[in-house]
Design a protein around this motif. Sequence first.
Motif, PDB file in Angstrom:
ATOM      1  N   GLN A 183      -3.575   4.956  -2.244  1.00  0.00           N
ATOM      2  CA  GLN A 183      -4.571   5.886  -1.715  1.00  0.00           C
ATOM      3  C   GLN A 183      -4.015   7.304  -1.793  1.00  0.00           C
ATOM      4  O   GLN A 183      -2.950   7.582  -1.251  1.00  0.00           O
ATOM      5  CB  GLN A 183      -4.917   5.544  -0.263  1.00  0.00           C
ATOM      6  N   THR A 191      -3.956  11.073  -0.729  1.00  0.00           N
ATOM      7  CA  THR A 191      -4.330  11.846   0.453  1.00  0.00           C
ATOM      8  C   THR A 191      -4.630  13.300   0.112  1.00  0.00           C
ATOM      9  O   THR A 191      -4.896  14.110   1.002  1.00  0.00           O
ATOM     10  CB  THR A 191      -3.196  11.791   1.491  1.00  0.00           C
ATOM     11  N   ASN A 223       0.457   5.108   1.090  1.00  0.00           N
ATOM     12  CA  ASN A 223      -0.366   5.994   1.917  1.00  0.00           C
ATOM     13  C   ASN A 223      -1.485   5.262   2.648  1.00  0.00           C
ATOM     14  O   ASN A 223      -2.459   5.879   3.078  1.00  0.00           O
ATOM     15  CB  ASN A 223      -0.966   7.142   1.089  1.00  0.00           C
ATOM     16  N   THR A 224      -1.377   3.952   2.805  1.00  0.00           N
ATOM     17  CA  THR A 224      -2.303   3.193   3.641  1.00  0.00           C
ATOM     18  C   THR A 224      -1.550   2.022   4.252  1.00  0.00           C
ATOM     19  O   THR A 224      -0.813   1.327   3.541  1.00  0.00           O
ATOM     20  CB  THR A 224      -3.511   2.676   2.848  1.00  0.00           C
ATOM     21  N   ASP A 225      -1.709   1.817   5.561  1.00  0.00           N
ATOM     22  CA  ASP A 225      -1.013   0.695   6.205  1.00  0.00           C
ATOM     23  C   ASP A 225      -1.899  -0.544   6.288  1.00  0.00           C
ATOM     24  O   ASP A 225      -1.541  -1.524   6.929  1.00  0.00           O
ATOM     25  CB  ASP A 225      -0.490   1.085   7.587  1.00  0.00           C
ATOM     26  N   THR A 226      -3.067  -0.498   5.633  1.00  0.00           N
ATOM     27  CA  THR A 226      -3.945  -1.666   5.556  1.00  0.00           C
ATOM     28  C   THR A 226      -4.342  -1.916   4.108  1.00  0.00           C
ATOM     29  O   THR A 226      -5.526  -1.832   3.741  1.00  0.00           O
ATOM     30  CB  THR A 226      -5.203  -1.468   6.423  1.00  0.00           C
ATOM     31  N   GLY A 231       0.808  -1.200   0.000  1.00  0.00           N
ATOM     32  CA  GLY A 231       0.000   0.000   0.000  1.00  0.00           C
ATOM     33  C   GLY A 231       0.844   1.255   0.000  1.00  0.00           C
ATOM     34  O   GLY A 231       1.901   1.306   0.624  1.00  0.00           O
TER      35      GLY A 231
END
Length: 476
Positions: free
Chosen positions: A326, A328, A315-318, A313
Motif C-alpha cells: 500500500q 501512502t 505499509n498495512t498491518d492487515t 504487507g
Amino acid sequence: MKRKLIIILFLVNGIVAESQVGIGTTTPDKSAILDLHSDSKGLLITRISLNSSTDSTTIPSPATGLLIYNIASSGISQDGLAPGYYYWNGNKWIKLGTGEDDIKFIGTSNHVTQDAGTGGLGNDVGTGGYNIAFGAQALSNNTSGSYNVAIGTSPLLKNTTGNYNVSVGFQTLINNTYGNLNNAFGYGSLQNNKSGDRNAGFGSFTLPSNTTGSYNLALGEGALYGNLIGSYNIGIGLNTFFNKTTGNENIAIGSWAGTGQISGDRNIFIGGSTSVSDKTGSNLLNIGNSIFGTNVNIPFNASLNDLRVANIGINTDTPSAPLDIQSTRTTTSISPNNTVVNAGGNINSPLQYKIQNTNSGTLARSGFLAVANNGYNSSNMAWIGINNENFNSTHDIGGPNDITFVGTGKDMQIANASLSQSIIFSTGTAVTPFFKERMRISANGFIGIDTSTPMLHFIITEQLHLQWECPAQIIP
C-alpha cells in the motif's frame, strides 16, 4: 650487698618489660610486645554484652581498635549483632570475619554469610545442599532446595524446594518457592516468579510479573514486563511486551517493541515501539512499523502444508494477499516517488518478473490484474495473462495455453506515445527465423499488412480475398 642485688634485678626486669613480655616462655619473640605460650590454655578476651553495633555506653568512649568478644545477640537487623569478636572502628563495632564466621560452611557444602540462610542467622539452609547464599536474607526460607546461588539482599527469600536457581541482585526471585533452573540478574528480576522454570532475566525488572511462565528470556530493563503465565517468549530491549500478560512463543526486539499487545501466540515484533491494531491476535509480524504480516510463524506440519497462508504487507498491518503493498504517498505529480514496486538489475539475459500458477484445473491461469478505483475483480478491470493447459471456462475467453487480454471497462485503447514510431503486430517464434511482421500502423496513421512501409491509409502487398455471407445484399 643484698639491697644492691635487688636494685640490679629491678633494672633488668624493667628493661625486659619495655621490650618484650613472655608468659609461659623465657624467650618472647622480639617482634611481639606480649608472647603467650601454653599447651593447655588460651587467651580469654574481655566478654561484653553489646546493645547494638553503635553501642558506646557499655564501654564509655571506646578507643579505636579496642577488641572485645560480644556475648549478647541484639537481633538480625542490619544494625543487629550476633555473638563473636568485634573491634571499634571509631564509629561502630565491626565483627571480625573468618572463614568459619562471615562465610560459614554448613550442611552439605553450603556457603552462607552470617546474615543469610534460614532466619538470616547464617547457620542453616534446611536439608538442601551445595547452595551459596551471600547477603541479608538470602535463601532465608530454604527447606530442601539445592544447588542455588543467591547474592544480594533478599534474593530467593521465599525459596523452599526450588533447585538450580541463580539469583543476583536486590529482591531477585524473592517470591520463588519451587521454581527450578531460573536465572535472575538485576534489581527485581523475576521477583514474582513462584513456580516457573527455566526463565532468564538480565536487567532490572526483567520478567517482574511472571508467576508460572517458563522458558522465557528477557534482556534489558523491563523486558517482558507484563508477562504473567506465558512461556517460551523472548524480549530484548527496554520494556518489551510491557502490557502483554499471556501468550506463548512471542518475540519482541527493540525498546517498547510489542507496545499494547495483551495476549496472543507466536507474534514477532522487531523495532522500537512496534505494534499492530490487533492487540490480542496471534501469528502477527511487525518490522519497523513498515513491514507487517499475518498468519506467520505457524509451526510446520507436513500434513497441513496447504494451510500456510501467510500474508505480508508493506505499509498495512492487515494485508489481504500473500504480498500486499500500500502506497501512502498522496502527491499528484508523476515521479519515481509514485512507483510502488521498483525492480532493477544488471544481467546479459532477460530480467523478468515471473508468475506461474502450477494448478492444472480447468479454471487455472496466470496473469496480471489492474482494477480501477471503482472496480472489482470482474468490473472496471483489465487482465492480461495466459491460460493453463487444461483451461476450459465458459465465461472467459480463449482455450488451453491461449494468451488473453481482457477488459471490462469502457473502450480498450492501445497507443504508442512516441510520435514518430509505429504499432506493430508480428507472428513467429523466439528462435530462428524469429518473428515476422504482419501488420503495422505507422505514426501518420497508415496501415500496412505484410509491409513495413505503408504509404496509404490501408495497403496490402499480397492477395486480398474477401468473402461475405450476406446473399441478400449486393456489394459493389
